[in-house]
Design an enzyme around this catalytic site. Structure first.
Site, PDB file in Angstrom:
ATOM      1  N   GLY A   1       0.707  -1.222  -0.153  1.00  0.00           N
ATOM      2  CA  GLY A   1      -0.080  -0.039   0.104  1.00  0.00           C
ATOM      3  C   GLY A   1       0.954   1.259   0.013  1.00  0.00           C
ATOM      4  O   GLY A   1       2.262   1.005  -0.249  1.00  0.00           O
ATOM      5  N   GLY A   2       0.229   2.443   0.256  1.00  0.00           N
ATOM      6  CA  GLY A   2       1.009   3.782   0.161  1.00  0.00           C
ATOM      7  C   GLY A   2       2.090   3.786   1.400  1.00  0.00           C
ATOM      8  O   GLY A   2       3.019   4.639   0.975  1.00  0.00           O
TER       9      GLY A   2
ATOM     10  N   ASP B   1      -5.480   5.811  11.631  1.00  0.00           N
ATOM     11  CA  ASP B   1      -5.822   5.291  10.375  1.00  0.00           C
ATOM     12  C   ASP B   1      -6.862   4.159  10.444  1.00  0.00           C
ATOM     13  O   ASP B   1      -6.652   3.043   9.620  1.00  0.00           O
ATOM     14  CB  ASP B   1      -4.599   4.820   9.497  1.00  0.00           C
ATOM     15  CG  ASP B   1      -4.919   4.760   8.131  1.00  0.00           C
ATOM     16  OD1 ASP B   1      -5.726   5.314   7.437  1.00  0.00           O
ATOM     17  OD2 ASP B   1      -4.081   3.967   7.169  1.00  0.00           O
TER      18      ASP B   1
ATOM     19  N   VAL C   1       3.687  -5.510   3.446  1.00  0.00           N
ATOM     20  CA  VAL C   1       3.499  -6.488   4.430  1.00  0.00           C
ATOM     21  C   VAL C   1       3.760  -7.942   3.997  1.00  0.00           C
ATOM     22  O   VAL C   1       3.291  -8.474   3.104  1.00  0.00           O
ATOM     23  CB  VAL C   1       2.063  -6.436   4.857  1.00  0.00           C
ATOM     24  CG1 VAL C   1       1.866  -7.484   6.225  1.00  0.00           C
ATOM     25  CG2 VAL C   1       1.416  -5.291   5.491  1.00  0.00           C
TER      26      VAL C   1
ATOM     27  N   LYS D   1       6.004  -5.633   8.567  1.00  0.00           N
ATOM     28  CA  LYS D   1       5.439  -4.547   7.810  1.00  0.00           C
ATOM     29  C   LYS D   1       6.760  -3.592   7.717  1.00  0.00           C
ATOM     30  O   LYS D   1       7.158  -2.932   8.670  1.00  0.00           O
ATOM     31  CB  LYS D   1       4.221  -3.862   8.391  1.00  0.00           C
ATOM     32  CG  LYS D   1       3.652  -2.355   7.591  1.00  0.00           C
ATOM     33  CD  LYS D   1       2.370  -2.376   7.728  1.00  0.00           C
ATOM     34  CE  LYS D   1       1.817  -1.427   6.738  1.00  0.00           C
ATOM     35  NZ  LYS D   1       0.275  -1.041   6.882  1.00  0.00           N
TER      36      LYS D   1
END
Length: 483
Positions: free
Chosen positions: A20-21, A135, A25, A40
């Site tokens: 992702g951004g 988040d 992971v 991660k």
């Protein structure tokens, strides 16, 4: 990063689970303790600001110390070639995003309430220890056999600060879930998580987030300035809670995640125990029920004409009777209006009302028969099918009237009932839990969910069920579904 790479001298990367951004992971193996873990690795680096890096690492270690059943355990934090990494327990459950996808975009309300109450428990624990997630979103929430797990505590702030340091003006976050204070770059606290929590809850029951963007500037304007649409088709107290969670001002949101958890459980208990209006219930049909063929009930032109005549007679008879009976008492005694005692006037009113009602009702029936909207209810051995004309309004004006058809298999229903009389009649059904329709599907097909968990399959909201001959429908249902 590549498979086989050893991070921190002990964590061997095996397979990439996602990207992702913020980073990647990996499913990995802890070679020191011989156990599977998830690693991660963040993309940003903070080598040019050792003080900031040290502060953020300390916060990450604080988050890693969290121990709660609803929070993913973080085993270790460190750096690999300047890239921060977090070592977490390897989970085998499904993210809330995957659960939504598997269920047509939404979750049944009772399940959403139960899952999100567990999320609120985890947030309350972290907030009480001064840790804010920053988040919260479906991708960071996982449901497994042990319950709910919140992922990425301590990671969002690290990535956000890294990105701001390395790319001036860049904002890290998930736009549909970011609170107004995040868009303003103001300090955040526990109530920031509650805003994202509210967006997530909204998405789980409505199949969409309150704001659709699509660009970052559009999201910023919507979150900062536009009131979120109120949830519909859910219990009012749930819609009220979401409204509070999505308040523009942090001070107007619930005081704590603990309060939110208690409220969600109270809503769920009331929702599960709610009892709807009393109505005759049609039980599930027996497996040995003989074939009943097919029956179609519709608001035919002749039926609409008869309905118009009946309505006209009732209305005019009442009006004329009241007028004729009142005249002898209201008109002067020497007036031609006072031409008889009230029994005579009553009889006169009835006769005039019947005649006038027939004339006006016939005209109304003919008009509705030529211009009316045709709906159809069809019953066969497998399912109930409803075809209805749906009005779509824009700014209060009807811009489209189109037919919409949906079918419900008998074995997907727990019960079916007809409530009310004449123009207030509603066909009500309760779906089996495994067949519970997603809210978006229900809204799309014109089904309104009620407080007791049943759905108004066809009723008086936009149309008159009397036009499909309620008597015939009552008689027909036992042949197809039960008695």
């Amino acid at each position: 990063m590549e498979p086989g790479l050893v991070v921190g001298g002990r964590y061997r990367l095996a397979s990439r689970l996602g990207r992702g951004g913020m980073g990647e992971v990996w499913a990995s193996h802890d070679e020191l303790l011989d156990r599977p873990v998830a690693v991660k690795i963040l993309l940003a680096v903070l080598d040019d600001d050792p003080e900031l890096a040290a502060r953020l690492r300390q916060e990450a270690r604080t988050a890693a110390a969290l121990r709660h059943p609803a929070i993913t355990v973080v085993h270790d934090v460190g750096d690999h070639d300047g890239h921060p990494y977090f070592v977490m327990e390897l989970l085998t459950g499904r993210t809330f995003a995957a659960l939504r996808s598997e269920n047509g975009g939404t979750l049944p309300i009772e399940r959403a309430l139960a899952l999100m109450a567990q999320v609120a428990d985890g947030l309350a624990y972290a907030h009480n220890r001064g840790v804010v997630h920053r988040d919260i979103k479906p991708e960071n929430l996982i449901s497994d056999s042990g319950g709910v797990k919140i992922c990425d505590f301590g990671i969002a702030h690290y990535a956000q600060a890294s990105a701001r340091f390395t790319k001036t003006g860049h904002t890290v976050g998930t736009a549909p879930f970011m609170a107004p204070e995040q868009w303003r770059a103001d300090p955040v606290d526990a109530r920031t998580d509650l805003y994202a929590f509210g967006v997530t809850l909204y998405l789980l029951v409505a199949a969409e987030t309150p704001f659709a963007g699509p660009s970052f500037p559009a999201f910023a304007h919507q979150h900062l300035e536009i009131p979120p649409p109120r949830l519909s088709g859910v219990p009012a107290n749930l819609a009220d809670l979401v409204d509070r969670l999505l308040a523009k001002k942090a001070a107007d949101r619930p005081a704590s995640a603990s309060e939110v958890a208690e409220t969600l459980r109270a809503i769920r208990d009331n929702f599960a125990g709610a009892v709807g209006p009393q109505a005759p219930t049609v039980h599930k049909r027996r497996s040995d029920r003989p074939s009943a063929g097919q029956t179609t009930l519709t608001n035919t032109r002749a039926a609409m004409l008869r309905a118009g005549i009946r309505s006209g007679i009732r209305a005019f008879m009442l009006f004329v009777v009241v007028l004729c009976v009142s005249l002898p008492f209201l008109a002067p005694s020497d007036s031609w209006l006072a031409f008889g005692p009230w029994p005579v006037m009553l009889l006169t009113g009835v006769l005039i009302g019947v005649v006038a009602g027939c004339v006006v009702g016939t005209l109304a029936g003919l008009l509705s028969g030529s211009m009316g909207e045709t709906d159809t209810v069809t019953l066969d051995n497998d399912q109930l099918t409803v075809t209805q004309r749906v009005r779509r309004k824009v700014n209060g004006k009807v811009v489209e009237i189109s037919p919409r058809t949906f079918s419900v298999r008998w074995d997907a229903l727990e019960h079916l009932a007809i409530e009310g009389k004449t123009h207030t009649t509603t066909l009500v059904g309760r779906f089996r839990p495994a067949n519970e329709p997603p809210l978006a599907w229900a809204v799309e097909h014109g089904l309104q969910r009620r407080e007791d968990g049943s759905y108004a399959i066809y009723g008086p909201t936009d149309r008159d069920l009397e036009k499909v001959d309620v008597g015939r429908l009552r008689d027909a249902l036992p042949r197809y579904f039960g008695s």
